[in-house]
Design a protein around this motif. Structure first.
Motif, PDB file in Angstrom:
ATOM      1  N   HIS B 342       0.835  -1.207   0.000  1.00 41.47           N
ATOM      2  CA  HIS B 342       0.000   0.000   0.000  1.00 41.47           C
ATOM      3  C   HIS B 342       0.871   1.259   0.000  1.00 41.47           C
ATOM      4  N   ALA B 343       1.902   1.267   0.865  1.00 39.74           N
ATOM      5  CA  ALA B 343       2.782   2.436   0.943  1.00 39.74           C
ATOM      6  C   ALA B 343       3.473   2.672  -0.400  1.00 39.74           C
ATOM      7  N   VAL B 755      12.538  -3.786   6.860  1.00 43.02           N
ATOM      8  CA  VAL B 755      11.330  -3.090   6.401  1.00 43.02           C
ATOM      9  C   VAL B 755      11.683  -2.175   5.218  1.00 43.02           C
ATOM     10  N   THR B 756      12.802  -1.477   5.327  1.00 40.05           N
ATOM     11  CA  THR B 756      13.208  -0.594   4.226  1.00 40.05           C
ATOM     12  C   THR B 756      13.520  -1.407   2.967  1.00 40.05           C
ATOM     13  N   VAL B 757      14.162  -2.550   3.149  1.00 36.37           N
ATOM     14  CA  VAL B 757      14.444  -3.426   2.006  1.00 36.37           C
ATOM     15  C   VAL B 757      13.132  -3.855   1.336  1.00 36.37           C
ATOM     16  N   ASP B 758      12.133  -4.217   2.151  1.00 36.50           N
ATOM     17  CA  ASP B 758      10.842  -4.637   1.604  1.00 36.50           C
ATOM     18  C   ASP B 758      10.158  -3.496   0.863  1.00 36.50           C
ATOM     19  N   ARG B 761      11.844  -2.917  -2.439  1.00 36.70           N
ATOM     20  CA  ARG B 761      11.463  -3.971  -3.394  1.00 36.70           C
ATOM     21  C   ARG B 761      10.074  -3.684  -3.949  1.00 36.70           C
ATOM     22  N   ALA B 762       9.159  -3.280  -3.085  1.00 34.42           N
ATOM     23  CA  ALA B 762       7.794  -2.996  -3.537  1.00 34.42           C
ATOM     24  C   ALA B 762       7.751  -1.780  -4.456  1.00 34.42           C
TER      25      ALA B 762
END
Lengths: 75, 988
Positions: B342-343, B755-758, B761-762
């Motif tokens: 979503h972010a 979390v930043t890596v995810d 990636r998104a």
């Protein structure tokens, strides 16, 4: 961007360089500072303001913004 | 075999032996420094030590352990327990090894039948006055008395243990003092070794403890017979650490028992960056113990790092990702995948609709180097712009600019150990005993040894006068006149011939020096001309200048040409948080160069960083104009380096600063923010302006461990991980990179870097790291000052002070030794410009802000600990004269209004502040301290002018309008949070 905060910031920068004995060097340092630390939309706003007369800006700062504009235009 | 003393001198990291997770052995007495070495024989082992070393320490170095109780190597020898007796050939009797210095040719025996008999006798007396409840004692297994009884072979106690001949039985025992929230004092278990009293004096420097009474009536007494909580004890824990029994014991140990293992990590509070052993049982922390071999803190701690870590498992912790469409809606708990997706889609939508520059992000000085590096990388490579900033913007950004301009690098010049060699210390706009307590204790120790102190501060901080310390000069300037004061100091040094001409000629740029010299020599910069502006009496100012330059307030140092004193400057936010913050930093740099106080131990320019990783977050490229390692984004070579490594083209233009982002949000050109671990609503100036800007944004993503004030304006809330839940590094105010080591799994399942890596990636920009060590490896590859840094090297060296590269493979304890980083030091003229924030009839007082020992920054951590017992609310300090004029009494509610807003606090009447000046802290959001601070900021960096706000103060009977709105808004947001969890597991 809202121009009044930018005018205030630019004048503050100008006040620091007033201590420099060589006005040409001071003008160049002010322009350098704006180039190195201000985001483009801020620079565009202050340049546009000077193009419309630069009300509220100290004279050396106006000159420095003009120098900045010239540099950006590739003069 | 010859055993040199590895701790003979507190050496910088480069020469300290590799450390392990095991504490180095307690050698009983401190190391000594001497150019003379003495060799002696102990139990047949030859050992060489610096002259002045005790026999006890020499024996330890020779591998011979001498029993002891009152001795420990963090304290000077005391010679009271008589357990450490030894025999020396040619000498009569049995001298105490702790107080007997080693001499060349001595032949010493630490063991003999007679010594064993004497020691058993001593222990028998101790044990006859000690309760034998070892099996149920909290110190069971961690008690030196118990250990020594075993060591000396005590098998019987012949003396009575009841009646009047002891101080522990029910009839005679004093009741335990449990008033302190973190530790207890049980007099029944005290052996009166004085270690706690000496730790309070020598290590902490508070002098809160003493031994009162005699014989069996001897008691450790806090203050003037008060409880520990009610006394001047600052709860640093040094006494608890020093106690060899269970007399002073952490309550967590009493409740939970001994830990199973310990992990060495770095404190998450201030910029001292203390090393701690996190002692854990399973995944539960039992206690935090200052790491004896910690190179920043040397085994000391403060109340925050030592005890105030309970916030990590506080019920308020956010444990599930949440999203919502608007801030007026309840939160909805979602999976990590949904929240991240979503972010990312919102950020991409905003960029598609409003342009690439319509989004940005903030890193935090409370996060690790690796995390801040990843956030700025995400913004530069994933968002494709340079709209990244960090909370250093609002604290030490002028340090980066000012020291960068003058010296060529944006960092302090020394180690903390360096203060041991200072002769004159100038503290400007800092309050080390509150803001940087462990360094404050080191400084106080040096001052007790005779170093001279100059304090430049509008307020009488504790250092001005505290036990055994008095400032030679307190320049009690008017807030906002720092630059006038530094110019006047320079004027005296230049016009009285106190410049170190040789240093300047060799090390500094001649043209800039000539310009600066002419500038400060102008009579307009004289103390006489500026006295009316600064409020500093001429004699005080001239005396301070002479003292800094010569070591004497009268300036008559006869041998100045041969030996200059070591003058060290330490400064804090009272320097930077002004409209001339950068100018003042340059003024300080000028002063140090002009007096040759750069490039060796004992001198230097030392910014005391507020948060633990301010230095690191700046190093990692968190500013919008520069990439990691302070390289400007306009430099094509640097851009090419990062561009190639990251597989993108780096924007050559500087991005928006925090303040500019807020302005841009209000004009509609900035719509999305990724905010990691930062709380701009509480910490940034002019709260209502910040709130209005956030309301204009379409996607605010906050990653934090709590629902902080900024999160109340967020659309996506990503749970953060505390420092106990992740691996990484922090860089402290000495440029010291230290490991943060995971001691428990992340409560929400992910460390912040994951979390930043995810999120990257998104966003379509994959990052591939299996561990933070790989992130550091990338930083080292791309950043010359970090080239030699790796987790392997950190394990070997304990910590590393950058620059660390081929030229300095073990780091750089002292900067600018042979030359300045920029080549020649550059003097800058520093014209004083009065702030636009003027007092007038409507706002006749100046408000200045600061911190307090027990609370930290926005208080999100410390407010969720028992530290609130010491400071439960922000108060307004006001001088009794100003209070009387307004009819204000101590404890009254007062309204404080400025050109920006109004809030209400309770008043504290105190002479600490001068008439015309009021002071408060900003640790509690409901206080609204930043509702009154204004948009004024530093000319070069936009660092807010927190330290000067014109205000009026009047008695009131109800909260301000803003506070009423704040309370309503907070209640609504807490309802929204409560609604997120169907099972109600989110507590607020």
């Amino acid at each position: 961007m809202e121009i009044q905060p930018l005018i205030k910031m630019a004048n503050q920068i100008g006040q620091f360089f007033e201590a420099w004995p060589d006005p040409a060097q001071a003008r160049s340092e002010i322009a350098n500072h704006l180039q190195r630390f201000w985001e483009p939309r801020m620079r565009r706003a202050i340049v546009a303001h000077v193009e419309q007369g630069g009300e509220g800006l100290a004279l050396p700062v106006r000159d420095a913004v003009k120098l900045l504009a010239e540099r950006q235009a590739g003069h | 075999m010859n055993h040199p003393d590895p701790q003979a001198r507190l050496q910088p990291a480069a020469t300290v032996a590799p450390i392990t997770f095991h504490r180095s052995p307690d050698l009983g007495t401190p190391a000594r420094e001497s150019d003379t070495l003495v060799t002696l024989s102990i139990d047949g082992n030859e050992v060489t030590v610096p002259a002045g070393t005790s026999l006890m320490r020499a024996a330890g170095l020779a591998g011979c352990s001498v029993p002891k109780l009152c001795a420990t190597d963090s304290l000077e020898p005391f010679g009271s327990c008589r357990l450490c007796l030894v025999e020396i050939d040619g000498r009569r009797g049995y001298p105490a090894s702790c107080t007997t210095p080693a001499e060349a040719g001595m032949v010493v025996r630490t063991q003999s039948p007679r010594l064993a008999e004497l020691r058993r006798g001593v222990m028998e007396l101790y044990i006859s006055d000690h309760p034998l409840d070892c099996l149920t004692c909290a110190a069971n297994g961690d008690c030196e008395l118990q250990d020594m009884a075993g060591v000396v072979g005590l098998r019987e106690v012949r003396y009575g243990m009841t009646g009047n001949d002891n101080h522990f039985d029910a009839e005679h025992a004093a009741a335990p003092d449990t008033s302190n929230p973190y530790f207890t004092y049980d007099p029944a278990k005290c052996i009166v070794c004085n270690r706690c009293v000496r730790a309070c004096e020598e290590t902490q420097g508070t002098f809160a403890l003493t031994i009162s009474g005699r014989g069996f009536e001897s008691r450790v007494t806090a203050g003037a017979g008060e409880s520990f909580l009610g006394s001047e004890c600052v709860s640093c824990g040094a006494c608890v650490q020093a106690c060899p029994t269970a007399t002073l014991t952490e309550k967590t140990v009493i409740e939970q028992g001994q830990a199973e293992k310990s992990v060495v990590t770095t404190c998450a509070y201030c910029g001292v960056g203390c090393a701690f052993e996190a002692e854990v049982k399973g995944n539960e922390v039992v206690r935090m113990v200052p790491y004896k071999d910690g190179q920043a803190n040397r085994g000391h701690s403060c109340v925050k790092g030592r005890f105030a870590w309970g916030y990590a498992t506080h019920p308020d912790r956010i444990k599930s990702p949440m999203i919502r469409a608007s801030i007026d809606e309840p939160w909805r708990e979602v999976s990590w995948e949904e929240a991240i997706s979503h972010a990312a889609s919102e950020f991409r939508r905003i960029q598609a609709e409003h342009g690439r520059g319509a989004v940005g992000g903030l890193t935090s000085s409370r996060c690790t180097n690796e995390e801040t590096y990843l956030v700025q990388k995400l913004i530069r490579a994933g968002f494709g712009n340079n709209n990244v900033d960090t909370c250093a913007r609002v604290c030490h950004s002028p340090t980066g600019y000012g020291l960068g301009q003058t010296y060529g690098t944006s960092a302090g010049t020394q180690t903390f150990d360096s203060v041991q060699y200072a002769d004159v210390v100038m503290v400007i706009g800092a309050n080390p005993t509150d803001g940087h307590p462990v360094f404050g204790s080191r400084l106080k120790r040096r001052l007790r040894q005779g170093a001279k102190l100059i304090v430049i501060d509008p307020r009488a901080i504790d250092l001005v006068r505290s036990p055994h310390i008095a400032a030679a000069h307190h320049l009690k300037l008017r807030p906002g006149t720092n630059v006038a004061v530094i110019n006047a100091l320079a004027h005296v040094i230049v016009t009285e011939g106190l410049v170190d001409e040789a240093f300047v000629a060799e090390r500094c740029d001649a043209e800039s020096f000539a310009m600066w010299r002419a500038f400060v020599a102008d009579p307009a910069n004289s103390p006489e001309a500026l006295e009316a502006t600064t409020g500093v009496p001429v004699a005080e100012l001239r005396g301070a200048a002479r003292l800094y330059a010569t070591g004497r307030s009268d300036g008559t140092a006869a041998d100045l040409a041969n030996r200059r004193p070591n003058g060290a400057i330490y400064y804090g936010l009272g320097v930077t948080e002004h409209s001339q913050g950068s100018t003042m930093v340059m003024g300080i740099a000028n002063l140090a160069m002009a007096t040759g106080n750069i490039g060796r131990e004992g001198v230097g320019v030392n910014p005391l960083r507020g948060q633990n990783n301010v230095q690191g977050s700046c190093d990692m490229g968190s500013f919008p104009h520069e990439l990691p390692g302070y390289r400007h984004v306009s430099d094509p070579l640097t851009r090419a380096l990062f561009g190639e490594a990251w597989g993108v083209d780096i924007d050559p233009e500087p991005g928006l600063r925090i303040t500019n982002m807020l302005e841009a949000a209000l004009d509609g050109s900035f719509k999305g923010l990724y905010c990691q671990g930062e709380d701009i609503v509480q910490s940034d100036p002019n709260t209502q302006h910040v709130e209005a800007a956030l309301r204009e944004m379409e996607c605010v993503v906050v990653q934090d461990i709590f629902l902080n004030e900024t999160a109340k304006f967020a659309h996506v809330l990503l749970p953060g991980a505390s420092f106990l839940e992740k691996d990484g590094t922090f860089t402290n105010a000495e440029r010291r990179i230290s490991r943060v080591r995971k001691v428990m799994p992340p409560l929400a399942g992910k460390a912040d870097w994951e979390v930043t890596v995810d999120l990257a990636r998104a966003l379509g920009y994959p990052m591939d790291y299996a561990h933070p060590s790989e992130i550091m490896d990338e930083i080292a590859r791309l950043t010359p000052t970090f080239a030699g840094v790796s987790y392997e090297r950190l394990e070997e060296l304990g910590s590393i002070q950058w620059p660390c590269n081929a030229a300095q493979p073990e780091g750089t304890p002292t900067m600018h030794v042979a030359g300045f980083v920029r080549g020649k030091g550059r003097f800058m003229p520093t014209r004083y410009v009065a702030t636009e924030e003027k007092v007038n009839a409507r706002y006749p007082l100046i408000l200045t802000t600061g911190r307090i020992l027990s609370q930290y920054n926005v208080g999100a951590q410390t407010r969720r600990t028992p530290n609130n017992l010491w400071h439960a609310e922000d108060r307004l300090e006001i001088h009794p004269q100003d209070a009387e004029e307004r009819g204000i009494h101590d404890g009254d509610w007062v309204g404080i209004s400025s050109r920006a807003g109004e809030t209400v606090l309770r008043a504290t009447l105190t002479g600490r502040v001068q008439p015309g000046v009021v002071y408060t802290t900003f640790h509690f959001p409901e206080s609204g301290a930043n509702v009154i601070t204004t948009d004024n900021s530093d000319w070069a960096t936009n660092c807010p002018e927190y330290k000067v706000t014109a205000v009026q103060v009047v008695p009131v009977s109800k909260p301000s309008e803003w506070q009423a709105r704040f309370q309503r808004f907070t209640r609504r947001q807490e309802d929204h949070l409560r609604a997120a969890s169907a099972d109600g597991k989110v507590e607020v």
